[in-house]
Motif scaffolding. Structure first.
Motif, PDB file in Angstrom:
ATOM      1  N   ALA A 186      10.022   0.014   0.724  1.00 49.94           N
ATOM      2  CA  ALA A 186       8.851  -0.862   0.717  1.00 49.94           C
ATOM      3  C   ALA A 186       9.070  -2.060  -0.211  1.00 49.94           C
ATOM      4  O   ALA A 186       8.674  -3.187   0.102  1.00 49.94           O
ATOM      5  N   ARG A 187       9.714  -1.824  -1.349  1.00 43.35           N
ATOM      6  CA  ARG A 187      10.007  -2.934  -2.266  1.00 43.35           C
ATOM      7  C   ARG A 187      10.951  -3.949  -1.613  1.00 43.35           C
ATOM      8  O   ARG A 187      10.781  -5.159  -1.762  1.00 43.35           O
ATOM      9  N   ALA A 188      11.929  -3.440  -0.886  1.00 39.35           N
ATOM     10  CA  ALA A 188      12.858  -4.333  -0.185  1.00 39.35           C
ATOM     11  C   ALA A 188      12.114  -5.142   0.881  1.00 39.35           C
ATOM     12  O   ALA A 188      12.386  -6.337   1.077  1.00 39.35           O
ATOM     13  N   GLN A 189      11.164  -4.493   1.555  1.00 42.45           N
ATOM     14  CA  GLN A 189      10.363  -5.196   2.562  1.00 42.45           C
ATOM     15  C   GLN A 189       9.528  -6.297   1.918  1.00 42.45           C
ATOM     16  O   GLN A 189       9.391  -7.395   2.479  1.00 42.45           O
ATOM     17  N   LEU A 190       8.988  -6.021   0.746  1.00 45.91           N
ATOM     18  CA  LEU A 190       8.221  -7.052   0.049  1.00 45.91           C
ATOM     19  C   LEU A 190       9.102  -8.222  -0.357  1.00 45.91           C
ATOM     20  O   LEU A 190       8.718  -9.388  -0.195  1.00 45.91           O
ATOM     21  N   ARG A 191      10.278  -7.927  -0.878  1.00 43.10           N
ATOM     22  CA  ARG A 191      11.179  -9.014  -1.285  1.00 43.10           C
ATOM     23  C   ARG A 191      11.579  -9.858  -0.075  1.00 43.10           C
ATOM     24  O   ARG A 191      11.688 -11.098  -0.173  1.00 43.10           O
ATOM     25  N   ASN A 192      11.787  -9.221   1.056  1.00 45.38           N
ATOM     26  CA  ASN A 192      12.105  -9.967   2.271  1.00 45.38           C
ATOM     27  C   ASN A 192      10.927 -10.841   2.691  1.00 45.38           C
ATOM     28  O   ASN A 192      11.106 -12.008   3.090  1.00 45.38           O
ATOM     29  N   ALA A 193       9.709 -10.298   2.579  1.00 46.64           N
ATOM     30  CA  ALA A 193       8.517 -11.077   2.911  1.00 46.64           C
ATOM     31  C   ALA A 193       8.365 -12.259   1.954  1.00 46.64           C
ATOM     32  O   ALA A 193       8.026 -13.375   2.379  1.00 46.64           O
ATOM     33  N   TYR A 194       8.630 -12.033   0.666  1.00 49.38           N
ATOM     34  CA  TYR A 194       8.547 -13.127  -0.306  1.00 49.38           C
ATOM     35  C   TYR A 194       9.507 -14.257   0.072  1.00 49.38           C
ATOM     36  O   TYR A 194       9.168 -15.438  -0.051  1.00 49.38           O
ATOM     37  N   GLN A 211       0.814  -1.205   0.000  1.00 47.11           N
ATOM     38  CA  GLN A 211       0.000   0.000   0.000  1.00 47.11           C
ATOM     39  C   GLN A 211       0.854   1.264   0.000  1.00 47.11           C
ATOM     40  O   GLN A 211       0.441   2.297  -0.536  1.00 47.11           O
ATOM     41  N   LYS A 212       2.042   1.184   0.580  1.00 49.96           N
ATOM     42  CA  LYS A 212       2.965   2.309   0.519  1.00 49.96           C
ATOM     43  C   LYS A 212       3.320   2.616  -0.933  1.00 49.96           C
ATOM     44  O   LYS A 212       3.328   3.783  -1.365  1.00 49.96           O
ATOM     45  N   ILE A 213       3.599   1.578  -1.704  1.00 49.42           N
ATOM     46  CA  ILE A 213       3.979   1.748  -3.107  1.00 49.42           C
ATOM     47  C   ILE A 213       2.804   2.299  -3.915  1.00 49.42           C
ATOM     48  O   ILE A 213       2.956   3.235  -4.703  1.00 49.42           O
ATOM     49  N   VAL A 214       1.624   1.719  -3.703  1.00 48.67           N
ATOM     50  CA  VAL A 214       0.435   2.182  -4.425  1.00 48.67           C
ATOM     51  C   VAL A 214       0.103   3.620  -4.030  1.00 48.67           C
ATOM     52  O   VAL A 214      -0.194   4.461  -4.879  1.00 48.67           O
ATOM     53  N   GLY A 215       0.167   3.907  -2.728  1.00 43.26           N
ATOM     54  CA  GLY A 215      -0.145   5.250  -2.260  1.00 43.26           C
ATOM     55  C   GLY A 215       0.777   6.298  -2.836  1.00 43.26           C
ATOM     56  O   GLY A 215       0.356   7.422  -3.143  1.00 43.26           O
ATOM     57  N   ASP A 247       5.462  16.050  -7.550  1.00 44.60           N
ATOM     58  CA  ASP A 247       6.517  16.737  -6.802  1.00 44.60           C
ATOM     59  C   ASP A 247       6.499  16.401  -5.312  1.00 44.60           C
ATOM     60  O   ASP A 247       7.212  17.001  -4.516  1.00 44.60           O
ATOM     61  N   ASN A 248       5.686  15.403  -4.929  1.00 44.93           N
ATOM     62  CA  ASN A 248       5.593  15.051  -3.513  1.00 44.93           C
ATOM     63  C   ASN A 248       5.706  13.548  -3.302  1.00 44.93           C
ATOM     64  O   ASN A 248       5.174  13.005  -2.331  1.00 44.93           O
ATOM     65  N   THR A 249       6.379  12.871  -4.227  1.00 47.77           N
ATOM     66  CA  THR A 249       6.545  11.423  -4.091  1.00 47.77           C
ATOM     67  C   THR A 249       7.695  11.108  -3.137  1.00 47.77           C
ATOM     68  O   THR A 249       8.458  11.985  -2.745  1.00 47.77           O
ATOM     69  N   ASP A 250       7.803   9.834  -2.794  1.00 47.38           N
ATOM     70  CA  ASP A 250       8.803   9.394  -1.812  1.00 47.38           C
ATOM     71  C   ASP A 250       9.592   8.219  -2.380  1.00 47.38           C
ATOM     72  O   ASP A 250       9.372   7.070  -2.002  1.00 47.38           O
ATOM     73  N   PRO A 251      10.524   8.482  -3.304  1.00 47.73           N
ATOM     74  CA  PRO A 251      11.286   7.394  -3.936  1.00 47.73           C
ATOM     75  C   PRO A 251      12.021   6.513  -2.929  1.00 47.73           C
ATOM     76  O   PRO A 251      12.060   5.286  -3.091  1.00 47.73           O
ATOM     77  N   PHE A 252      12.605   7.116  -1.901  1.00 46.81           N
ATOM     78  CA  PHE A 252      13.323   6.320  -0.903  1.00 46.81           C
ATOM     79  C   PHE A 252      12.365   5.388  -0.178  1.00 46.81           C
ATOM     80  O   PHE A 252      12.654   4.205   0.024  1.00 46.81           O
ATOM     81  N   GLY A 253      11.207   5.917   0.217  1.00 42.92           N
ATOM     82  CA  GLY A 253      10.221   5.092   0.912  1.00 42.92           C
ATOM     83  C   GLY A 253       9.706   3.955   0.053  1.00 42.92           C
ATOM     84  O   GLY A 253       9.473   2.847   0.545  1.00 42.92           O
ATOM     85  N   VAL A 254       9.556   4.224  -1.242  1.00 42.87           N
ATOM     86  CA  VAL A 254       9.082   3.187  -2.163  1.00 42.87           C
ATOM     87  C   VAL A 254      10.113   2.086  -2.305  1.00 42.87           C
ATOM     88  O   VAL A 254       9.780   0.888  -2.274  1.00 42.87           O
ATOM     89  N   GLU A 255      11.383   2.444  -2.445  1.00 47.22           N
ATOM     90  CA  GLU A 255      12.431   1.426  -2.556  1.00 47.22           C
ATOM     91  C   GLU A 255      12.539   0.620  -1.269  1.00 47.22           C
ATOM     92  O   GLU A 255      12.783  -0.595  -1.303  1.00 47.22           O
ATOM     93  N   GLU A 311       5.321  -5.403  -7.185  1.00 41.61           N
ATOM     94  CA  GLU A 311       6.667  -5.996  -7.089  1.00 41.61           C
ATOM     95  C   GLU A 311       6.535  -7.463  -7.496  1.00 41.61           C
ATOM     96  O   GLU A 311       6.380  -8.341  -6.649  1.00 41.61           O
ATOM     97  N   PRO A 312       6.530  -7.740  -8.805  1.00 41.69           N
ATOM     98  CA  PRO A 312       6.251  -9.090  -9.298  1.00 41.69           C
ATOM     99  C   PRO A 312       7.169 -10.154  -8.690  1.00 41.69           C
ATOM    100  O   PRO A 312       8.348  -9.899  -8.443  1.00 41.69           O
ATOM    101  N   PHE A 313       6.601 -11.343  -8.484  1.00 44.45           N
ATOM    102  CA  PHE A 313       7.372 -12.454  -7.909  1.00 44.45           C
ATOM    103  C   PHE A 313       8.532 -12.850  -8.810  1.00 44.45           C
ATOM    104  O   PHE A 313       9.610 -13.204  -8.328  1.00 44.45           O
ATOM    105  N   GLY A 314       8.288 -12.844 -10.117  1.00 45.69           N
ATOM    106  CA  GLY A 314       9.310 -13.303 -11.044  1.00 45.69           C
ATOM    107  C   GLY A 314       9.569 -14.791 -10.876  1.00 45.69           C
ATOM    108  O   GLY A 314       8.714 -15.546 -10.413  1.00 45.69           O
TER     109      GLY A 314
END
Length: 218
Positions: free
Chosen positions: A133-141, A112-116, A123-131, A177-180
């Motif tokens: 969140a992606r790392a958190q998803l990969r860890n969860a996978y 939801q962080k990534i979607v949000g 001009d108000n996005t959070d690239p660091f937060g998104v990356e 963040e596709p499983f691949g």
């Protein structure tokens, strides 16, 4: 009809209780909430003052139940069916609740962080937060990959509340963040969930709304 379920067909946390309703064929009156519509929003805030979905109203027992996990717990306690989503055995029940929390906190939340972030002004996005969140998803996978090598369902050999939680979490996470090919056991589990009639019904009912989903990589 005693039960009224306030939800949106696209909302991942609303999918969890919907799966529980369909698993045990519990009759309910659906009310689709449109928070962008002033009248719909005002009506819903009378049910759920925080404005958070889903919300269950039980007129027969004069109770309003909030939060997806608690709604499922409530249904299991007061409207049980043939599918025991909360096991009677305390240790199994704890395992189910632990898995439910895992999918909510470590899959749903970063997804939801990534979607949000996609919904934010450019001009108000959070690239660091998104990356992050992606790392958190990969860890969860990676955790799910290890778990599901020896399991059919999230907590063992039977479908439970944990799978109600895993279904929307993995479905939407795979979009952002596709499983691949790195997580074959996760993909097999995800595919089993999609074949479950209750979840397949939820996905089918959400089809008209998928055009509103702001982040679809697959």
């Amino acid at each position: 009809m005693s039960l009224t379920f306030h939800f949106h067909p696209l909302a991942s946390f609303c999918w969890k209780p919907l799966i529980a309703f369909y698993e045990n064929e519990i009759p309910f009156t659906p009310v689709i909430v449109d928070l962008g519509d002033e009248q719909s929003r005002a009506a819903f805030l009378k049910v759920s003052p925080t404005g958070k979905m889903p919300a269950l109203r039980d007129d027969a027992r004069k109770r309003t139940v909030l939060e997806s996990t608690i709604v499922i717990e409530y249904l299991a306690a007061h409207y049980p069916g043939p599918v025991e989503l909360i096991p009677a055995d305390i240790d199994l029940a704890l395992a189910v609740r632990q898995a439910d929390r895992f999918y909510d906190f470590y899959v749903q939340a970063p997804m939801q962080k990534i979607v949000g972030d996609r919904l934010r002004p450019q001009d108000n996005t959070d690239p660091f937060g998104v990356e992050e969140a992606r790392a958190q998803l990969r860890n969860a996978y990676a955790i799910v990959e290890e778990e599901m090598r020896s399991k059919i369902w999230a907590a063992g050999h039977t479908f439970t509340m944990a799978d109600c939680a895993a279904s929307p979490a993995l479905f939407y996470a795979n979009k952002v963040e596709p499983f691949g090919d790195k997580y074959p056991a996760v993909k097999r589990y995800h595919d089993r969930l999609l074949k479950r009639p209750s979840f397949a019904r939820v996905v089918e009912e959400a089809q008209p709304y998928f055009k509103l989903f702001p982040y679809n990589n697959g």
